[in-house]
Write a protein that holds these residues in place. Sequence first.
Motif, PDB file in Angstrom:
ATOM      1  N   ILE A 196       0.770  -1.199   0.108  1.00 24.10           N
ATOM      2  CA  ILE A 196      -0.146   0.092   0.092  1.00 24.10           C
ATOM      3  C   ILE A 196       0.871   1.279   0.127  1.00 24.10           C
ATOM      4  O   ILE A 196       0.504   2.411  -0.660  1.00 24.10           O
ATOM      5  N   ASP A 197       1.935   1.199   0.830  1.00 26.31           N
ATOM      6  CA  ASP A 197       2.738   2.649   0.909  1.00 26.31           C
ATOM      7  C   ASP A 197       3.755   2.694  -0.226  1.00 26.31           C
ATOM      8  O   ASP A 197       4.523   1.704  -0.588  1.00 26.31           O
ATOM      9  N   SER A 198       3.720   3.882  -0.739  1.00 22.38           N
ATOM     10  CA  SER A 198       4.354   4.376  -1.749  1.00 22.38           C
ATOM     11  C   SER A 198       6.266   4.362  -1.455  1.00 22.38           C
ATOM     12  O   SER A 198       6.725   4.462  -2.277  1.00 22.38           O
ATOM     13  N   PRO A 211      -2.942   4.576  -7.092  1.00 22.90           N
ATOM     14  CA  PRO A 211      -3.744   4.029  -5.791  1.00 22.90           C
ATOM     15  C   PRO A 211      -4.330   2.772  -6.162  1.00 22.90           C
ATOM     16  O   PRO A 211      -4.359   1.686  -5.246  1.00 22.90           O
ATOM     17  N   ARG A 214      -1.677  -0.072  -6.082  1.00 25.59           N
ATOM     18  CA  ARG A 214      -1.205  -0.564  -4.790  1.00 25.59           C
ATOM     19  C   ARG A 214      -1.992  -0.934  -3.822  1.00 25.59           C
ATOM     20  O   ARG A 214      -1.599  -1.501  -2.836  1.00 25.59           O
ATOM     21  N   GLN A 248       5.629   5.233   5.519  1.00 25.96           N
ATOM     22  CA  GLN A 248       5.379   6.625   5.183  1.00 25.96           C
ATOM     23  C   GLN A 248       4.268   7.198   5.744  1.00 25.96           C
ATOM     24  O   GLN A 248       4.034   7.994   6.630  1.00 25.96           O
ATOM     25  N   ASP A 253       0.019   8.839   0.861  1.00 27.67           N
ATOM     26  CA  ASP A 253      -0.781   7.490   0.588  1.00 27.67           C
ATOM     27  C   ASP A 253      -2.333   7.473   0.949  1.00 27.67           C
ATOM     28  O   ASP A 253      -2.917   6.622   0.717  1.00 27.67           O
ATOM     29  N   THR A 256      -4.714   6.188  -1.588  1.00 27.53           N
ATOM     30  CA  THR A 256      -4.791   4.750  -1.939  1.00 27.53           C
ATOM     31  C   THR A 256      -5.644   4.253  -0.723  1.00 27.53           C
ATOM     32  O   THR A 256      -6.280   3.262  -0.890  1.00 27.53           O
ATOM     33  N   TYR A 257      -5.741   4.884   0.454  1.00 28.69           N
ATOM     34  CA  TYR A 257      -6.576   4.324   1.515  1.00 28.69           C
ATOM     35  C   TYR A 257      -7.812   4.627   1.130  1.00 28.69           C
ATOM     36  O   TYR A 257      -8.676   3.784   1.322  1.00 28.69           O
TER      37      TYR A 257
END
Length: 382
Positions: A196-198, A211, A214, A248, A253, A256-257
């Motif tokens: 998930i985290d860039s 997003p 990921r 991060q 992010d 994405t969430y």
Amino acid sequence: MSTYPISPALLSKPIIHPTLDTPLDLGSLTLKNRVVMASLTRNRGVVSNPVNATYYAQRASTGLIVSEGTLVTPQGTEWIDCPGLYDERTTAGWTNTVAEVHKAGGVIFAQLWHLGRVCHPHLQANVPNVGPSAVKAQGGKFRLLQGQPGYVTPVAIEKPQAYAMLYRHAAENARRAGFDGVELHAANGYLVNQFIDSKSNVRTDAYGGSPENRARFALEIIDHLIAVYGADRVGIKLSPSGGYNDMQGGEPDLPTYTYLVTQLAHRGIAYVQVTRYLDDFSAGGAKVDVLALGQLLKNSTTKFLVNGGFDAAEAELWVKQGKADAIVFGRPILATPDFKDRAIRGVQPNTDLKFNEFYVPKDNNPALGYTDYPFYQDGKVE
């Protein structure tokens, strides 16, 4: 129903946090209250055993127990004695523990876990650490083994679908063991969170970049878990503030969430658990408005659970005001087997957390610092 001693003196006290004591429909389950026991690594056995069964059954008065992080593969850990759900032996071990929780009137989900790039390199059976990308986590303070060589540069996973299948297999084992449902651990810098985290995911294929990409790994796993249990018996844990294990998090992010939670709502899973920013846990990350993520669930059947440093009074307020459907507690329940009954009555939980015995049993006795925390006794606080 409870097979453990809730003091009559405690039960005679008035309830001052009544909202926490109300039932909650969670998918096809009805939880008896809004107090949830967090996943808490205790390092008490690769195979769940009688002392584990006692520990969980003692705490079955909570509305929902989420098991300690339970490995989907033995090559996925930084712990010497962390339980799994990856073979016949580990599955059979959980069967008795789950049965004891049910006997005590509790509901228990298995939290499915792979640590990815932050696994201890000496516990990988001579296979490399893996992650979404060949990006090393900064740091390397392992809890029980020597910190050196610290975190290592992982090998980028070539076929994430194969790792998603590990979670499906573990879910199938969880169902065989009798768990009421499963929670995907997608938080705290472990494998799913790493996708998930860039910062940890710099892939340029279908699992990195946007997003949607990921979030793909997490959603593929969720779809596998739904196939095994049904959407209404599946939860997920997220930590959008980052920080822990060199994540991060924060604004970069958040899209994405937002996408991920929206997709989870469409799937109608049982719940989304979000950990809010904590100074000692999220250092290096950034504060995220968890309530904004909760709003994404308002028009779905998916419940919103929040974790992170709550006491009973704040928890009551959040649930009463509709900010969360239930509150997840960690260390207070670890140290207080009758925490729910104390919390709804405003009675202080045990204060002696026995930090030195969290992961290393005293005198090699796994019960010490584990099942020996006292129940309420006439106002005595330990």
